[in-house]
Design an enzyme around this catalytic site. Structure first.
Site, short mmCIF file in Angstrom:
data_model
loop_
_atom_site.label_atom_id
_atom_site.label_comp_id
_atom_site.label_asym_id
_atom_site.label_seq_id
_atom_site.Cartn_x
_atom_site.Cartn_y
_atom_site.Cartn_z
N ARG A 45 2.38 1.48 -10.01
CA ARG A 45 3.09 0.09 -10.02
C ARG A 45 3.27 -0.49 -8.76
O ARG A 45 3.35 -1.83 -8.54
CB ARG A 45 4.60 0.10 -10.55
CG ARG A 45 4.25 0.84 -12.01
CD ARG A 45 5.87 1.09 -12.55
NE ARG A 45 6.05 1.35 -13.91
CZ ARG A 45 5.63 2.83 -14.22
NH1 ARG A 45 5.82 3.73 -13.02
NH2 ARG A 45 5.96 3.24 -15.24
N GLY A 46 3.05 0.46 -7.56
CA GLY A 46 3.30 -0.42 -6.18
C GLY A 46 2.35 -1.27 -5.58
O GLY A 46 2.91 -2.05 -4.82
N ASP A 104 -0.88 0.88 -3.15
CA ASP A 104 0.14 0.49 -2.05
C ASP A 104 0.07 1.41 -0.68
O ASP A 104 0.39 0.57 0.36
CB ASP A 104 1.68 0.46 -2.61
CG ASP A 104 1.79 1.72 -3.30
OD1 ASP A 104 1.14 2.77 -3.44
OD2 ASP A 104 3.10 2.02 -3.83
N ASP A 107 -0.50 8.20 1.46
CA ASP A 107 0.39 9.17 2.05
C ASP A 107 -0.38 10.61 2.40
O ASP A 107 -1.14 10.78 3.30
CB ASP A 107 1.53 9.24 1.05
CG ASP A 107 2.80 9.96 1.66
OD1 ASP A 107 2.92 9.78 2.85
OD2 ASP A 107 3.26 10.50 0.80
N LYS A 135 -0.24 6.27 6.10
CA LYS A 135 0.71 7.15 6.84
C LYS A 135 -0.18 8.26 7.16
O LYS A 135 -0.11 9.49 6.57
CB LYS A 135 2.07 7.59 6.00
CG LYS A 135 3.12 6.66 6.02
CD LYS A 135 4.10 7.69 5.03
CE LYS A 135 5.09 6.68 4.52
NZ LYS A 135 6.00 7.60 3.48
N VAL A 157 9.58 3.80 2.75
CA VAL A 157 9.55 2.28 2.69
C VAL A 157 9.54 1.84 1.38
O VAL A 157 8.93 2.20 0.42
CB VAL A 157 8.06 1.59 3.76
CG1 VAL A 157 8.27 1.90 5.08
CG2 VAL A 157 6.84 2.04 3.07
N ASP A 163 8.87 0.84 -4.48
CA ASP A 163 10.11 1.31 -4.67
C ASP A 163 10.71 2.34 -4.38
O ASP A 163 10.10 3.16 -3.90
CB ASP A 163 10.10 1.19 -6.49
CG ASP A 163 9.46 2.67 -6.89
OD1 ASP A 163 8.49 3.07 -6.21
OD2 ASP A 163 10.17 3.38 -7.63
N ARG A 169 11.50 -3.47 -5.47
CA ARG A 169 9.87 -3.75 -5.38
C ARG A 169 10.11 -5.29 -5.11
O ARG A 169 9.06 -5.59 -4.68
CB ARG A 169 9.46 -3.73 -6.59
CG ARG A 169 9.29 -2.06 -7.06
CD ARG A 169 8.19 -1.90 -8.29
NE ARG A 169 8.42 -0.76 -9.02
CZ ARG A 169 7.75 0.23 -8.67
NH1 ARG A 169 6.87 0.17 -7.88
NH2 ARG A 169 8.02 1.32 -9.59
P1 5GP Z 1 -0.17 10.22 -2.05
O1 5GP Z 1 -0.84 10.81 -3.23
O2 5GP Z 1 -1.19 9.69 -1.11
O3 5GP Z 1 0.86 11.32 -1.23
O4 5GP Z 1 0.80 9.38 -2.37
C1 5GP Z 1 0.68 7.80 -2.65
C2 5GP Z 1 1.69 7.29 -3.60
O5 5GP Z 1 2.78 7.82 -3.16
C3 5GP Z 1 1.79 5.82 -3.11
O6 5GP Z 1 0.86 5.18 -4.40
C4 5GP Z 1 3.28 5.68 -3.71
O7 5GP Z 1 3.29 5.29 -4.93
C5 5GP Z 1 4.10 6.78 -3.07
N1 5GP Z 1 4.58 6.82 -1.92
C6 5GP Z 1 4.13 7.33 -0.61
N2 5GP Z 1 4.60 7.04 0.50
C7 5GP Z 1 5.70 6.16 0.09
C8 5GP Z 1 6.72 5.31 0.69
O8 5GP Z 1 7.11 5.34 1.84
N3 5GP Z 1 7.39 4.39 -0.18
C9 5GP Z 1 7.19 4.24 -1.57
N4 5GP Z 1 7.76 3.47 -2.10
N5 5GP Z 1 6.10 5.01 -2.06
C10 5GP Z 1 5.47 6.01 -1.40
MG MG Z 2 1.46 4.71 -6.17
#
Ligand code: 5GP
Ligand code: MG
Length: 190
Positions: A45-46, A104, A107, A135, A157, A163, A169
């Site tokens: 949803r981000g 969004d 990570d 990140k 964040v 969220d 959000r």
């Molecule tokens: P990844 O699969 O790259 O680890 O994660 C990406 C998803 O993790 C993003 O789409 C988001 O939903 C969530 N996420 C990662 N870091 C953050 C953060 O600092 N804040 C928030 N709200 N969501 C995050």
């Molecule tokens: Mg996400």
């Protein structure tokens, strides 16, 4: 589990900076992405506010995509629970299309890697990735976004679509979540 105390007083990116950068990103894409079969897919949803703002700049740059969304989930609170999965798929036909996947935040890299493979498997001609935040220090699988708004340090964040436990959000800026004792809880976030 009951929420632990935290505050979101520290603004990391102001609304004005967000607006400028999203405008610039759309202009960057307009020069690199000439396509008469452009599809934008938001990872919910981000991404909903980022995407909504960005496609209005697409319009200003004479880009007219079809737009759809998918939901991918793996997060619990602030901690990735491992392999993300598509919990709601998009329905737009991407066969032969130039797709821009919008998320969004990049990570660990798992979500975008999985989402990209998913879109490729559905026959997209090209897939570009676009994230508001990156990140890089958190990466677990090699993954670079083609377009990114801001690189940030390793902190959690919220705001502008992102969220914490389903909240915050609606903030027009990006804020840092500061936990009282460094602890984080474990309700779902995506
Ligand atoms: P990844 O699969 O790259 O680890 O994660 C990406 C998803 O993790 C993003 O789409 C988001 O939903 C969530 N996420 C990662 N870091 C953050 C953060 O600092 N804040 C928030 N709200 N969501 C995050
Ligand atoms: Mg996400």
């Amino acid at each position: 589990m009951e929420s632990l105390k935290y505050d979101i007083d520290e603004i990391v990116i102001t609304p004005r900076k967000l607006e400028r950068r999203v405008n610039d990103l759309a202009a960057e894409m307009a020069t690199g992405l000439q396509s008469d079969n452009l599809v934008v897919i938001g990872v919910l949803r981000g991404s909903f506010i980022f995407l909504a703002d960005m496609v209005r700049w697409f319009y200003m740059n004479d880009m007219h995509p079809r737009i759809d969304f998918m939901i991918m989930e793996s997060y619990a609170g602030t901690v990735s629970q491992g392999e993300p999965a598509v919990s709601r798929d998009f329905t737009v036909d991407v066969a032969g299309a130039d797709v821009v996947l919008v998320d969004d935040i990049l990570d660990t890299g798992r979500t975008l890697t999985k989402a990209t493979a998913h879109v490729v498997a559905k026959g997209a001609k090209t897939v570009r990735t676009c994230v508001l935040l990156d990140k890089p220090s958190r990466r677990l699988v090699p993954c670079e976004a083609d377009y990114k708004g801001f690189v940030i340090e390793d902190f959690f964040v919220v705001g502008y679509g992102l969220d914490y436990n389903g909240r915050h959000r609606e903030l027009p800026h990006i804020a840092k979540v500061r936990f009282a004792d460094g602890a984080q809880n474990d309700d779902a976030s995506a």
